[in-house]
Each structure stands twice: as C-alpha cells, then as structure tokens.
Write a protein that holds these residues in place. Structure first.
Motif, PDB file in Angstrom:
ATOM      1  N   ALA A  83       0.827  -1.176  -0.228  1.00  0.00           N
ATOM      2  CA  ALA A  83      -0.077  -0.022   0.397  1.00  0.00           C
ATOM      3  C   ALA A  83       0.812   1.563   0.120  1.00  0.00           C
ATOM      4  N   VAL A  84       0.896   2.237  -1.124  1.00  0.00           N
ATOM      5  CA  VAL A  84       1.969   3.051  -0.953  1.00  0.00           C
ATOM      6  C   VAL A  84       0.435   4.640  -1.493  1.00  0.00           C
ATOM      7  N   ASP A  85       0.902   5.900  -0.616  1.00  0.00           N
ATOM      8  CA  ASP A  85       0.897   6.609  -0.334  1.00  0.00           C
ATOM      9  C   ASP A  85       1.596   7.759  -1.339  1.00  0.00           C
ATOM     10  N   GLY A  86       3.215   7.847  -1.755  1.00  0.00           N
ATOM     11  CA  GLY A  86       3.655   8.478  -2.291  1.00  0.00           C
ATOM     12  C   GLY A  86       4.286   9.282  -0.622  1.00  0.00           C
ATOM     13  N   SER A  87       3.884   8.596   0.639  1.00  0.00           N
ATOM     14  CA  SER A  87       5.177   9.439   1.568  1.00  0.00           C
ATOM     15  C   SER A  87       6.100   8.378   1.257  1.00  0.00           C
TER      16      SER A  87
ATOM     17  N   SER B 120       5.420   4.780   3.122  1.00  0.00           N
ATOM     18  CA  SER B 120       5.083   3.849   2.666  1.00  0.00           C
ATOM     19  C   SER B 120       6.290   3.434   0.783  1.00  0.00           C
ATOM     20  N   LEU B 121       6.739   4.170   0.864  1.00  0.00           N
ATOM     21  CA  LEU B 121       7.765   3.793   0.301  1.00  0.00           C
ATOM     22  C   LEU B 121       9.580   2.865   1.387  1.00  0.00           C
ATOM     23  N   ARG B 122       8.965   3.266   2.624  1.00  0.00           N
ATOM     24  CA  ARG B 122       9.696   1.907   3.031  1.00  0.00           C
ATOM     25  C   ARG B 122       9.031   0.919   2.764  1.00  0.00           C
TER      26      ARG B 122
ATOM     27  N   ALA C  85      -0.543  -1.237  -4.802  1.00  0.00           N
ATOM     28  CA  ALA C  85      -1.922  -0.059  -4.270  1.00  0.00           C
ATOM     29  C   ALA C  85      -2.377   0.960  -3.991  1.00  0.00           C
ATOM     30  N   HIS C  86      -2.537   1.924  -4.472  1.00  0.00           N
ATOM     31  CA  HIS C  86      -2.805   3.373  -4.118  1.00  0.00           C
ATOM     32  C   HIS C  86      -4.106   3.503  -4.483  1.00  0.00           C
ATOM     33  N   VAL C  87      -4.644   4.044  -3.219  1.00  0.00           N
ATOM     34  CA  VAL C  87      -5.497   4.737  -3.242  1.00  0.00           C
ATOM     35  C   VAL C  87      -5.860   6.192  -3.801  1.00  0.00           C
ATOM     36  N   LEU C  88      -6.055   6.430  -4.603  1.00  0.00           N
ATOM     37  CA  LEU C  88      -6.596   7.940  -5.024  1.00  0.00           C
ATOM     38  C   LEU C  88      -7.228   8.528  -4.090  1.00  0.00           C
ATOM     39  N   PRO C  89      -6.289   9.941  -3.943  1.00  0.00           N
ATOM     40  CA  PRO C  89      -6.577  11.178  -3.364  1.00  0.00           C
ATOM     41  C   PRO C  89      -7.861  11.771  -3.862  1.00  0.00           C
ATOM     42  N   ASP C  90      -8.851  12.084  -2.645  1.00  0.00           N
ATOM     43  CA  ASP C  90     -10.144  12.507  -3.744  1.00  0.00           C
ATOM     44  C   ASP C  90     -10.329  13.442  -4.044  1.00  0.00           C
ATOM     45  N   THR C  91      -9.420  13.989  -4.349  1.00  0.00           N
ATOM     46  CA  THR C  91      -9.755  15.410  -5.619  1.00  0.00           C
ATOM     47  C   THR C  91      -9.596  14.049  -6.376  1.00  0.00           C
ATOM     48  N   ALA C  92      -8.767  13.198  -7.460  1.00  0.00           N
ATOM     49  CA  ALA C  92      -9.032  12.562  -8.020  1.00  0.00           C
ATOM     50  C   ALA C  92     -10.180  11.139  -8.864  1.00  0.00           C
ATOM     51  N   GLN C  93     -10.361  10.834  -7.373  1.00  0.00           N
ATOM     52  CA  GLN C  93     -11.950  10.751  -7.463  1.00  0.00           C
ATOM     53  C   GLN C  93     -13.304  11.231  -7.664  1.00  0.00           C
ATOM     54  N   LEU C  94     -13.488  12.319  -6.912  1.00  0.00           N
ATOM     55  CA  LEU C  94     -14.428  13.930  -7.618  1.00  0.00           C
ATOM     56  C   LEU C  94     -14.000  13.935  -9.342  1.00  0.00           C
ATOM     57  N   TYR C  95     -12.736  14.155  -9.908  1.00  0.00           N
ATOM     58  CA  TYR C  95     -12.568  14.333 -11.031  1.00  0.00           C
ATOM     59  C   TYR C  95     -12.850  13.697 -11.933  1.00  0.00           C
ATOM     60  N   ALA C  96     -12.636  12.475 -11.309  1.00  0.00           N
ATOM     61  CA  ALA C  96     -13.201  11.193 -12.081  1.00  0.00           C
ATOM     62  C   ALA C  96     -14.942  10.855 -11.749  1.00  0.00           C
ATOM     63  N   ALA C  97     -15.614  10.899 -11.226  1.00  0.00           N
ATOM     64  CA  ALA C  97     -17.108  10.979 -11.300  1.00  0.00           C
ATOM     65  C   ALA C  97     -17.712  12.006 -12.163  1.00  0.00           C
TER      66      ALA C  97
ATOM     67  N   LEU D 108      -0.702 -12.913   0.150  1.00  0.00           N
ATOM     68  CA  LEU D 108       0.266 -13.376   0.810  1.00  0.00           C
ATOM     69  C   LEU D 108       0.262 -12.421   2.493  1.00  0.00           C
ATOM     70  N   MET D 109       0.031 -10.874   2.050  1.00  0.00           N
ATOM     71  CA  MET D 109       0.337 -10.205   2.450  1.00  0.00           C
ATOM     72  C   MET D 109       0.139  -8.772   2.311  1.00  0.00           C
ATOM     73  N   LEU D 110      -0.036  -8.407   3.295  1.00  0.00           N
ATOM     74  CA  LEU D 110      -0.558  -6.713   3.013  1.00  0.00           C
ATOM     75  C   LEU D 110       0.358  -5.162   3.751  1.00  0.00           C
ATOM     76  N   VAL D 111       1.589  -5.158   2.875  1.00  0.00           N
ATOM     77  CA  VAL D 111       2.555  -4.720   3.208  1.00  0.00           C
ATOM     78  C   VAL D 111       2.247  -3.094   3.371  1.00  0.00           C
ATOM     79  N   MET D 112       2.563  -2.249   4.493  1.00  0.00           N
ATOM     80  CA  MET D 112       2.814  -0.908   4.748  1.00  0.00           C
ATOM     81  C   MET D 112       2.933  -0.050   5.542  1.00  0.00           C
ATOM     82  N   GLY D 113       3.203   1.536   5.656  1.00  0.00           N
ATOM     83  CA  GLY D 113       3.276   2.202   6.567  1.00  0.00           C
ATOM     84  C   GLY D 113       3.093   2.180   7.750  1.00  0.00           C
ATOM     85  N   SER D 114       3.946   2.662   9.120  1.00  0.00           N
ATOM     86  CA  SER D 114       3.304   2.776   9.844  1.00  0.00           C
ATOM     87  C   SER D 114       2.487   3.858   9.967  1.00  0.00           C
ATOM     88  N   ARG D 115       2.976   4.830   9.160  1.00  0.00           N
ATOM     89  CA  ARG D 115       2.311   6.457   9.275  1.00  0.00           C
ATOM     90  C   ARG D 115       1.530   6.635   8.160  1.00  0.00           C
ATOM     91  N   GLY D 116       0.363   7.402   7.187  1.00  0.00           N
ATOM     92  CA  GLY D 116       0.965   7.839   6.025  1.00  0.00           C
ATOM     93  C   GLY D 116       1.080   8.970   6.117  1.00  0.00           C
TER      94      GLY D 116
END
Length: 331
Positions: free
Chosen positions: A9-13, A16-18, A37-49, A106-114
């Motif tokens: 799971a990445v968000d550009g921070s 998350s890159l670690r 996997a990157h969950v798009l920010p609200d601005t991108a989701q609103l634009y697509a809608a 198999l596993m979901l890997v994410m950073g401790s903070r976003g």
C-alpha cells in the motif's frame, strides 16, 4: 511458490515507500507477484466521477497520478523485480479499498504512518484499521525514526535446555531472526505457520518467545527495579522456575507439527518473565520480523478486534511487525 501476491500500500510518503521496498524483497523471497496499491486522493476520485457524469470529452480522460509515476520510477531503478508487478489505482475509502485489494493476498504491507499522519503518532489510523480487520496478514513497516539497528541488548535469551535452542547468550539473540510471540494455548495455527513460512523463505531461525508472570515476592522491596522470585519458586533441578519449565513444555508440544512441516527451520525457544509486549518490542530492535496473532480467539467479537499485545507491539516496535488473523476455521 505462492500464487497469492504481496500487496504494497503506497501513498507517496516516505513511510509507504519504505514499505514498498520491504514488499518488493518479500515478493522475491516468496517467488510471487507484487501488487502496488494506491488509493487515489479525493480530488482524483471526484474528477473521475464528474467527468463520467458530464461526459465532457474536452477534459483529460485521467487525473494526474504523481504517486503512480513516482512508484514506476522507483521500481524501474530497483536491482531486481518479481516476475509479475502490477500497479492498481483504487477508489473509495483507504481502509475499505485496501481490505478488498488484500482479500487474496499473501500479505498486505504498509507503512506505520501515511502522508496525512501527525508526526507524533506512532501508528496511523489506516495502518491500525487494516491490522485490525484485513483478511490477510498485515505487515507494518515502521518509519525511519523508529527503526533501530541491532543493539547489544538481550531481547529474549533462549532458555537453557529448550529444544532447538543454541543455549548461548550472545549479545544479539534476535538478530536477523523471525520472532514469534506465542501463547501456547491461544495463538492460532495460522500465526505459527506464517512465522515458519517467513523464516523458511529467509533461511533464518524462528525465535519463539512466551512470557509468564513472576510470582509475588514474600516481602515488598521498596524502590527496587527488580521483582524477587521467592526460594520456593525455584526449580529443584536447575535455575528455571516452575512457570518457565511449564511454558517451555507447552511450547515444545505446540511446535511439534510445525517442526515436522518445516524441518529446515531452526527453532529457538524462550520463556521469559514479564510483559509479553515489552519483550517483543525489545526483540524487535534486531529481529528481521516480529509475528503476532491479531486477537485472542475467544474474546474478540467477529474477529475484528486487535489484541492488547498486538496493539502495543504495533505502536512501539522498532522493526517490521506482522499481524496475522485466524485464516481458517480450524485454527
């Protein structure tokens, strides 16, 4: 080789890159695919809608995704990649979108903070939510400030006479090992299987750590940092207290099928006095990975509550922590 991919799971921070780098090497070790996997920010989701509802062909088909571009650049420079790598731009809330993405992982890997976390927080809300509810094991990789190199502290010295124990008290007992927090009567089989699988993939040792309460001393020692074990608490045939002997016996019985299934994995057993979370946090300073079960199987409701030990280790560990749910009904 596993067909289930490792999901990062990445968000550009930076956090998350670690996690992305940890996930890349995990996918290589397990010879499986990597899904970023990157969950798009609200601005991108609103634009697509908005574009979809208005059907305005003059607007660009896709909203700019700088995170995706950065991820592709990082992976292009990686020394080695899994055979299959996929980038998924997801919509919806972060916890729910990642829960769906990790259903068959198999596993979901994410950073401790976003990216949106407060600097003072040790664990972000999304990491906590996924560790508490994901259908697959969740590995939380701490940010750089919390990571600690192997120190000359004794995290959990293997008990003398334990089956599979080296019996030596070296200064880095957990260095490079997979540390498994085990309650012999309560930890699900899935948790042990995950720890042994990870150790086999790494070619390293599983250090099994169980903690027991110290019996109260007959007299109160004021201002003493140590708890006193009364003479009657000592074993007749050695230095181990009865609680330690019983815990090692329970460990040994519980580990029998896993030793048989993974005979190539070396096992060290440790029965230590005190708080289990504190012992695991200390071991995390030099361990490659700490593995804990998500919850107490008989106390949580709907398998969605995280246990106190897992909660404490997630918040304070100095290295990666895997929180493993009960994956099968017979665990």
């Amino acid at each position: 080789m596993s067909n289930a991919p490792v999901v990062a799971a990445v968000d550009g921070s930076d956090h998350s890159l670690r996690a992305l780098e940890w996930a890349r090497t995990a996918a290589l070790r397990h010879r499986t695919g990597l899904v970023v996997a990157h969950v798009l920010p609200d601005t991108a989701q609103l634009y697509a809608a908005r574009r979809s509802s208005l059907a305005d062909p003059s607007q660009p088909e896709e909203y700019a995704d700088p995170v995706g571009e950065r991820v592709r650049g990082i992976l292009a420079e990686a020394p080695e990649l899994p055979e299959q790598v996929r980038y998924d731009a997801l919509e919806g809330s972060v916890p729910e979108a990642l829960r769906v993405s990790g259903e068959d992982a198999l596993m979901l890997v994410m950073g401790s903070r976003g990216r949106g976390g407060f600097a003072a927080l040790m664990l972000g809300s999304n990491s906590r939510a996924l560790a508490s509810s994901a259908a697959c094991p969740v590995v939380v990789v701490p940010h750089a400030a919390r990571s600690a190199p192997a120190e000359a502290s004794e995290p959990a010295e293997p008990s003398a006479g334990a089956a599979g124990s080296a019996g030596s008290a070296d200064s880095a007992a957990s260095a490079g090992r997979v540390v498994l927090g085990l309650h012999a009567a309560e930890t699900a089989d899935d948790v042990l299987a995950f720890a042994f699988t990870e150790a086999a993939a790494r070619g390293t040792t599983v250090q099994v750590v169980s903690a027991y309460a110290i019996p109260p001393a007959p007299t109160l020692v004021m201002d003493s940092p140590f708890q006193v074990i009364p003479p009657e608490g000592l074993a007749d045939d050695g230095d181990a207290v009865p609680a330690e002997r019983e815990m090692l016996r329970s460990q040994t019985e519980r580990l029998v099928p896993f030793r048989a299934r993974w005979p190539q994995v070396r096992v060290e057993q440790a029965a230590v006095p005190g708080d289990p979370a504190e012992r695991l946090v200390t071991a995390s300073r030099s361990a490659a990975l700490v593995v804990v079960g998500r919850h107490h199987p008989r106390r949580s409701v709907g398998h969605l509550m995280i246990g106190s030990v897992a909660h404490a280790v997630l918040h304070h560990a100095h290295g990666p922590v895997a929180v493993v749910p009960t994956l099968s009904d017979d665990s």
